[in-house]
Design a protein around this motif. Structure first.
Motif, PDB file in Angstrom:
ATOM      1  N   GLU A  41       0.609  -1.029  -0.228  1.00  0.00           N
ATOM      2  CA  GLU A  41       0.468   0.095  -0.226  1.00  0.00           C
ATOM      3  C   GLU A  41       0.748   0.940   0.444  1.00  0.00           C
ATOM      4  O   GLU A  41      -0.131   2.011  -1.128  1.00  0.00           O
ATOM      5  CB  GLU A  41      -0.904  -0.300   1.254  1.00  0.00           C
ATOM      6  CG  GLU A  41      -1.982   1.043   1.081  1.00  0.00           C
ATOM      7  CD  GLU A  41      -2.741   1.463   0.213  1.00  0.00           C
ATOM      8  OE1 GLU A  41      -2.904   0.520  -0.917  1.00  0.00           O
ATOM      9  OE2 GLU A  41      -3.302   2.603  -0.455  1.00  0.00           O
ATOM     10  N   ASN A  44       1.792   2.290  -3.346  1.00  0.00           N
ATOM     11  CA  ASN A  44       0.107   2.631  -4.845  1.00  0.00           C
ATOM     12  C   ASN A  44       0.626   3.846  -5.182  1.00  0.00           C
ATOM     13  O   ASN A  44      -0.343   4.963  -4.336  1.00  0.00           O
ATOM     14  CB  ASN A  44      -0.851   1.972  -3.470  1.00  0.00           C
ATOM     15  CG  ASN A  44      -2.361   2.531  -4.604  1.00  0.00           C
ATOM     16  OD1 ASN A  44      -1.734   2.870  -5.942  1.00  0.00           O
ATOM     17  ND2 ASN A  44      -3.061   2.635  -4.159  1.00  0.00           N
ATOM     18  N   TRP A  45       1.141   3.821  -6.347  1.00  0.00           N
ATOM     19  CA  TRP A  45       1.267   5.467  -7.198  1.00  0.00           C
ATOM     20  C   TRP A  45       0.292   6.064  -7.227  1.00  0.00           C
ATOM     21  O   TRP A  45      -0.084   7.309  -7.588  1.00  0.00           O
ATOM     22  CB  TRP A  45       2.170   5.288  -7.497  1.00  0.00           C
ATOM     23  CG  TRP A  45       2.469   4.584  -9.010  1.00  0.00           C
ATOM     24  CD1 TRP A  45       2.607   3.443  -9.232  1.00  0.00           C
ATOM     25  CD2 TRP A  45       1.128   5.125 -10.317  1.00  0.00           C
ATOM     26  NE1 TRP A  45       1.600   2.314 -10.176  1.00  0.00           N
ATOM     27  CE2 TRP A  45       1.380   3.336 -10.988  1.00  0.00           C
ATOM     28  CE3 TRP A  45       0.431   5.573 -10.659  1.00  0.00           C
ATOM     29  CZ2 TRP A  45       0.751   3.568 -11.989  1.00  0.00           C
ATOM     30  CZ3 TRP A  45       0.437   5.766 -11.414  1.00  0.00           C
ATOM     31  CH2 TRP A  45      -0.054   4.335 -12.381  1.00  0.00           C
ATOM     32  N   GLN A  46      -0.971   5.163  -7.956  1.00  0.00           N
ATOM     33  CA  GLN A  46      -1.919   5.979  -7.627  1.00  0.00           C
ATOM     34  C   GLN A  46      -3.422   6.467  -6.622  1.00  0.00           C
ATOM     35  O   GLN A  46      -3.958   7.174  -6.297  1.00  0.00           O
ATOM     36  CB  GLN A  46      -2.787   4.666  -7.866  1.00  0.00           C
ATOM     37  CG  GLN A  46      -2.494   3.766  -9.498  1.00  0.00           C
ATOM     38  CD  GLN A  46      -3.706   3.201  -9.850  1.00  0.00           C
ATOM     39  OE1 GLN A  46      -3.130   2.127  -9.404  1.00  0.00           O
ATOM     40  NE2 GLN A  46      -3.786   3.094 -11.791  1.00  0.00           N
ATOM     41  N   ASN A  47      -2.282   6.005  -5.067  1.00  0.00           N
ATOM     42  CA  ASN A  47      -3.375   7.127  -3.683  1.00  0.00           C
ATOM     43  C   ASN A  47      -2.197   8.012  -3.113  1.00  0.00           C
ATOM     44  O   ASN A  47      -0.876   8.447  -3.161  1.00  0.00           O
ATOM     45  CB  ASN A  47      -3.195   6.022  -2.843  1.00  0.00           C
ATOM     46  CG  ASN A  47      -3.209   6.136  -1.421  1.00  0.00           C
ATOM     47  OD1 ASN A  47      -4.095   7.700  -1.915  1.00  0.00           O
ATOM     48  ND2 ASN A  47      -3.398   5.406  -0.460  1.00  0.00           N
ATOM     49  N   LYS A  48      -2.797   9.559  -3.983  1.00  0.00           N
ATOM     50  CA  LYS A  48      -1.856  10.540  -3.944  1.00  0.00           C
ATOM     51  C   LYS A  48      -1.659  10.574  -2.018  1.00  0.00           C
ATOM     52  O   LYS A  48      -0.795  11.126  -1.476  1.00  0.00           O
ATOM     53  CB  LYS A  48      -2.624  11.974  -3.661  1.00  0.00           C
ATOM     54  CG  LYS A  48      -2.701  12.056  -5.497  1.00  0.00           C
ATOM     55  CD  LYS A  48      -3.916  13.539  -5.178  1.00  0.00           C
ATOM     56  CE  LYS A  48      -3.726  13.755  -7.053  1.00  0.00           C
ATOM     57  NZ  LYS A  48      -4.959  14.077  -7.470  1.00  0.00           N
ATOM     58  N   GLU A  49      -2.216   9.645  -0.860  1.00  0.00           N
ATOM     59  CA  GLU A  49      -1.965  10.163   0.272  1.00  0.00           C
ATOM     60  C   GLU A  49      -1.694   8.855   0.623  1.00  0.00           C
ATOM     61  O   GLU A  49      -0.536   8.569   1.868  1.00  0.00           O
ATOM     62  CB  GLU A  49      -3.453   9.839   1.033  1.00  0.00           C
ATOM     63  CG  GLU A  49      -4.208  10.558   0.963  1.00  0.00           C
ATOM     64  CD  GLU A  49      -3.316  12.581   0.635  1.00  0.00           C
ATOM     65  OE1 GLU A  49      -2.470  12.116   1.688  1.00  0.00           O
ATOM     66  OE2 GLU A  49      -3.550  13.239   0.076  1.00  0.00           O
ATOM     67  N   SER A  50      -0.349   7.929  -0.430  1.00  0.00           N
ATOM     68  CA  SER A  50       0.242   6.691   0.386  1.00  0.00           C
ATOM     69  C   SER A  50       1.333   7.326   0.738  1.00  0.00           C
ATOM     70  O   SER A  50       1.632   7.815   0.942  1.00  0.00           O
ATOM     71  CB  SER A  50       0.601   5.157  -1.381  1.00  0.00           C
ATOM     72  OG  SER A  50       1.026   6.195  -1.924  1.00  0.00           O
ATOM     73  N   SER A  53       3.541   8.439  -2.770  1.00  0.00           N
ATOM     74  CA  SER A  53       2.860   9.537  -3.212  1.00  0.00           C
ATOM     75  C   SER A  53       3.717  10.827  -2.103  1.00  0.00           C
ATOM     76  O   SER A  53       3.920  12.263  -2.667  1.00  0.00           O
ATOM     77  CB  SER A  53       2.019   9.303  -2.911  1.00  0.00           C
ATOM     78  OG  SER A  53       1.131   8.658  -4.402  1.00  0.00           O
TER      79      SER A  53
END
Ligand SMILES: Cc1cc2nc3c(=O)[nH]c(=O)nc-3n(C[C@H](O)[C@H](O)[C@H](O)COP(=O)(O)O)c2cc1C
Length: 152
Positions: A41, A44-50, A53
């Motif tokens: 998790e 996960n570069w698609q999640n701005k809050e990972s 990121s």
């Protein structure tokens, strides 16, 4: 003087490459380990809050690393490997460079990526090792490229 392969790898691709390169170059090898490992998790570069990121949005972030068990002074050439994250090196590579004295050394970059090249990796690492010579090796090297890097 000796040659060192130092690498960070979050999901194994750069680790495999680092081992092949160390064999080809007859170099010692050392893993740059995060104090807190990256979970799936976190990556996960698609999640701005990972985690990745958040860290990569702030280029002054310096994720902590575990103590490095090599004597840097013994090496004049360091092959430095990492995955490309957001077109640069993960900021944990800046942490590594700032944790030791790389002045006068040659640092040859190698990386794995989905498809990007080095982008601004060298530029963003130079301030963390101001007196080192940073050289771009290859991203996603072929077997032949590995021989070329090993001979640099
Ligand atoms: C947070 C994050 C950002 C990434 N950004 C890029 C990118 O900008 N360009 C690209 O080609 N690949 C990108 N990737 C893909 C990785 O560079 C690629 O999967 C790499 O081989 C992973 O290496 P590792 O297994 O050693 O961690 C990114 C991966 C992650 C997790």
């Amino acid at each position: 003087m000796k040659t060192l392969v130092a690498y960070f790898s979050a999901s194994g691709n750069t680790a495999r490459l680092a081992k092949t390169l160390a064999d080809a170059a007859g170099a010692d090898i050392c893993e740059i380990r995060p104090a807190v490992p990256y979970t799936a998790e976190d990556l996960n570069w698609q999640n701005k809050e990972s985690r990745s990121s958040i860290e990569m949005r702030d280029r002054s972030s310096r994720p902590e690393i575990q103590k490095i068990d090599v004597e840097l002074a013994d090496y004049d050439t360091v092959f430095l490997g990492f995955p490309i994250w957001w077109y640069v090196a993960p900021t944990i590579i800046n942490t590594f460079l700032e944790s030791g004295d790389f002045s006068g050394k040659r640092i040859i970059l190698f990386a794995t990526s989905g498809s990007s090249g080095f982008g601004k990796a060298a530029e963003s690492l130079q301030p963390s090792a101001p007196d080192a010579e940073i050289i771009e090796g290859r991203v996603n090297p072929t077997v032949n490229d590995i021989k070329v890097i090993a001979a640099m």
